[in-house]
Structure formats: structure tokens, C-alpha cells
Design an enzyme around this catalytic site. Sequence first.
Site, PDB file in Angstrom:
ATOM      1  N   ASP A 257      50.871 -55.670   2.652  1.00  0.00           N
ATOM      2  CA  ASP A 257      51.748 -54.734   1.950  1.00  0.00           C
ATOM      3  C   ASP A 257      52.977 -55.461   1.398  1.00  0.00           C
ATOM      4  O   ASP A 257      54.107 -54.989   1.524  1.00  0.00           O
ATOM      5  CB  ASP A 257      52.151 -53.603   2.891  1.00  0.00           C
ATOM      6  CG  ASP A 257      52.621 -52.361   2.136  1.00  0.00           C
ATOM      7  OD1 ASP A 257      52.385 -52.282   0.908  1.00  0.00           O
ATOM      8  OD2 ASP A 257      53.233 -51.482   2.767  1.00  0.00           O
ATOM      9  N   LYS A 259      55.529 -56.364  -1.147  1.00  0.00           N
ATOM     10  CA  LYS A 259      56.148 -55.795  -2.356  1.00  0.00           C
ATOM     11  C   LYS A 259      57.665 -55.825  -2.142  1.00  0.00           C
ATOM     12  O   LYS A 259      58.119 -55.963  -0.996  1.00  0.00           O
ATOM     13  CB  LYS A 259      55.652 -54.360  -2.596  1.00  0.00           C
ATOM     14  CG  LYS A 259      55.887 -53.437  -1.433  1.00  0.00           C
ATOM     15  CD  LYS A 259      55.327 -52.068  -1.683  1.00  0.00           C
ATOM     16  CE  LYS A 259      55.497 -51.207  -0.447  1.00  0.00           C
ATOM     17  NZ  LYS A 259      55.008 -49.872  -0.578  1.00  0.00           N
ATOM     18  N   ASN A 262      59.501 -54.076   0.720  1.00  0.00           N
ATOM     19  CA  ASN A 262      59.284 -54.521   2.097  1.00  0.00           C
ATOM     20  C   ASN A 262      59.889 -55.888   2.379  1.00  0.00           C
ATOM     21  O   ASN A 262      59.537 -56.542   3.347  1.00  0.00           O
ATOM     22  CB  ASN A 262      57.784 -54.551   2.410  1.00  0.00           C
ATOM     23  CG  ASN A 262      57.207 -53.157   2.447  1.00  0.00           C
ATOM     24  OD1 ASN A 262      57.936 -52.179   2.620  1.00  0.00           O
ATOM     25  ND2 ASN A 262      55.902 -53.049   2.258  1.00  0.00           N
ATOM     26  N   ASP A 275      58.466 -54.811   7.486  1.00  0.00           N
ATOM     27  CA  ASP A 275      57.435 -53.789   7.374  1.00  0.00           C
ATOM     28  C   ASP A 275      56.043 -54.351   7.633  1.00  0.00           C
ATOM     29  O   ASP A 275      55.267 -54.611   6.698  1.00  0.00           O
ATOM     30  CB  ASP A 275      57.482 -53.116   5.999  1.00  0.00           C
ATOM     31  CG  ASP A 275      56.774 -51.768   6.042  1.00  0.00           C
ATOM     32  OD1 ASP A 275      55.970 -51.541   6.967  1.00  0.00           O
ATOM     33  OD2 ASP A 275      57.020 -50.939   5.158  1.00  0.00           O
ATOM     34  N   THR A 293      50.421 -50.276  -1.525  1.00  0.00           N
ATOM     35  CA  THR A 293      50.793 -49.510  -2.698  1.00  0.00           C
ATOM     36  C   THR A 293      49.898 -49.943  -3.846  1.00  0.00           C
ATOM     37  O   THR A 293      49.599 -51.117  -3.984  1.00  0.00           O
ATOM     38  CB  THR A 293      52.272 -49.809  -3.025  1.00  0.00           C
ATOM     39  OG1 THR A 293      53.014 -49.590  -1.835  1.00  0.00           O
ATOM     40  CG2 THR A 293      52.787 -48.916  -4.114  1.00  0.00           C
TER      41      THR A 293
END
Length: 406
Positions: A257, A259, A262, A275, A293
Site C-alpha cells: 500500500d 502511496k 502512507n 501504515d 488504493t
Amino acid sequence: MATKTLEARFEHLSVNDENEPMQKGSAMLKPKQGSLTTAMSMTALGSSHLTSNQNRANLLKYALQTSKDTSTNPSTLTTTQTTSISTLPPSPSRKPAINRSSDETAMQRHSNSSTSATIYDQPTPPRAFHLGMFEIGKPLGKGKFGRVYLAKERSTNFICALKVLHKSELQQGKVEKQVRREIEIQSNLRHPNILRLYGHFHDSKRVFLILEFAGKGELYKLLRKENKFAEWKAAHYIAQMAAALKYLHKKHVMHRDIKPENILVGIHGEIKISDFGWSVHAPNNRRKTMCGTLDYLPPEMIKPGSADNFYNEKVDLWSLGVLTYEFLVGEAPFEDTPVMTQRRIARGEMTVPSFVSAEAKDLIQRLLVLDPEKRIPLDEVQRHPWIVKHCVQKGGERGSGKGTSS
Ligand code: AMP
């Protein structure tokens, strides 16, 4: 016992957790989830349900910590409700310890490798955290499941971020397992570009996570403020990301994840990946897991049910490519309507604007490769001409640890 063996045993505990069923498809629609937005199942968090495995894990964590980090200056308070490691590192702001407790001395004795066998024969129970130990400061932010406050551990003046998660909300959101996994994984990571999780504790209603304080907050906000980053700055961030991902992958952890939302930024401008709610030990053996996402999802993860939907840590390389693009362009490469984004990712359809340098464009194109096996490995990312140009100082020294705060 050798540290390596301890780590291996602890990693095994986390692998078991990943094999538990997870909610299929929920991640596709994932809103911004707070980091450490959950995990501990309520039962696992409850002191009444502390299994022998968890106690063993705590003991292992404790042993690992003390055998590895001889400079650790532990805090020394107790509660019956904790499941966490009980040490905080020295704080830059800490006052000299007036009264070093005998417990601390005992823990330092444990850190001497020659006495490591004693840890198993007669373990000193890890000291625990509780809310009263902390002076709560200003709110730092709010995630989907909790609020984060600046906090100071009273006895040591150690500054940290305290994340407060409400058990009822975790239960309602069905994210207990996610938080649990996040805690298990993140508390075992030690890297300058990965946000530390020092420990956790809970009361009847809340779970508290003691996190490293990232003084400059969210990278996402910095990016929105600047619209896009200068190439030198983006290269420094990407070099740090590559170093952190290399560390994670070596430990067989894939983040899944990556991005800007995070990623936090330390006081010196250094990146802190946070995260770990979607992270797992690689390779993932549950083919249908969907998470992350949409904009950052790699092609191998957007095909639910397909035979190709088996992926490994190379998913993070794709996300690193998306991140590099977004840093330099100001928007993600496949940004479109959800249907079109998915279609474009599956085809690898994107164009790099002409204002991006040829070297940066080359790196993006080597990361955003449909075949995961053909993506440029992290070692080569670190040696890529774009990174070398901006991050390697004269004399060949790599500058990936340097912040970008100018
Ligand atoms: P989260 O629930 O993790 O998304 O956190 C909510 C917000 O709190 C984030 O967007 C950050 O702005 C802030 N925050 C969270 N953790 C930290 C931290 N360790 N240091 C500084 N700010 C943080």
C-alpha cells in the site's frame, strides 16, 4: 540463542496470522485507512486471552530487543493490560536520568550477549506501558479509526506519537485483524526510513500505539503544497523508499500500500514509511486478496479470481514507479475514472510528460513493467543514473539517508 534464530521464529508467528481468512474485495474500495488503523482482534488484545504464543512472542520481542539494542534506555512502568515491548530508545530531548532504576540495570544486563541464555531460563517479565505514563500534547491528525497525539513519556521525556484506536470502531469496521497484523509486523521493523512502533497497550475501550513522531507530517500534504517535487528532491525520496523497501523485502515483508498518504516525513526531511495495515509476509498464498488504493495497484493485483492473481513483493516495485511519477508530475500515471484506471493499469498505458528528465523517465518505465519479474530490482534502482546523479555525493558515498528539508 542467536538473534537470527529469534527473528526467524518471530516471523513465523506473523506468517500464521496472514493465513487467516480476510475480507475479499474490501480493499478495492479502501478509503484512506489510518495507518495502524487496527489489527489486534479484540480477543487477542484482551489480557484474558493472552495465549502462550503471544506471551512467547512478547518474550521473544523482549529478548530480541535487548540482545540487539544495547543502547536502549528502557522505561520502567507496569500495567496488567499490556502486550507490548517495554523499551523506548533514548530521546534527543530527554533529560539525564536522575534515578536509573534497578530494572533498567537488569535489562541492560540482559543486553549483554554473554548472559543471553539467562533470558530463557529466568526471564524478567517485560515492563508494560499505560496511559498514565504519557503527557498528552496537541492532536497531530485523525485517521479513519483513530486520533494521533503528540505525547511525552513522563519518566524519560521521550517524545512520540500516541495513536488512539477505539475497540468498538475497530470491531465495527472489521479491521481488528488488520491492526493486529500491522502491530506484529511494524513492531519488528528497524530502519531509518520506516516509522517505528515502540509498543502498544490497551484499556477496556481503546488500543494505544506508541509511534515514532514524524515531525514534518504527511508527505501527501507536502506534495499537494508543492504540487510536484523538484527532481533532486524526488530522487532523494525515491532513494530512501528503495532502501526501506529493500529492508522490508529482505525480511520477506511486502507493504502493498505504498502511496504518499502512507508516508510520513521526519524532522530532517527523511521519509518514514507507515501504515502497515496491508502488509504481509511474501509470497502471498491467498490468491484473492485485494487491497490498496486503485491508482497504485499493480496489474497482477487488479484481476480478482484470475489465475494470474498471484503476486509477490514485486508489487511494491510497481507502486514505487507510480510514486516516482506522482512526485515528478503531481498526479498518478493512471488517474482516470475507476473503470478506465483499471483498464489502463492492466495495459500499462501511461505517458511521461516531456518536462520530466530522460533519466527519471527511464526509471519510471523500468518500474512500471507489466511483468513483475521484469521490473528493475531495488539494487538497480539504487544504482540507477537518476538516483546516482542526485543522491550520490562526490567520492561515491550514497546520500539516501539525507533529508530533503532545504
Ligand atoms: P493515521 O490514522 O495514521 O492516518 O493518522 C492520522 C494523521 O495523524 C496522519 O495523517 C498524520 O497527519 C498524523 N500522524 C499519524 N501518525 C503520525 C506520527 N507518527 N507522527 C506525526 N504525525 C502523525
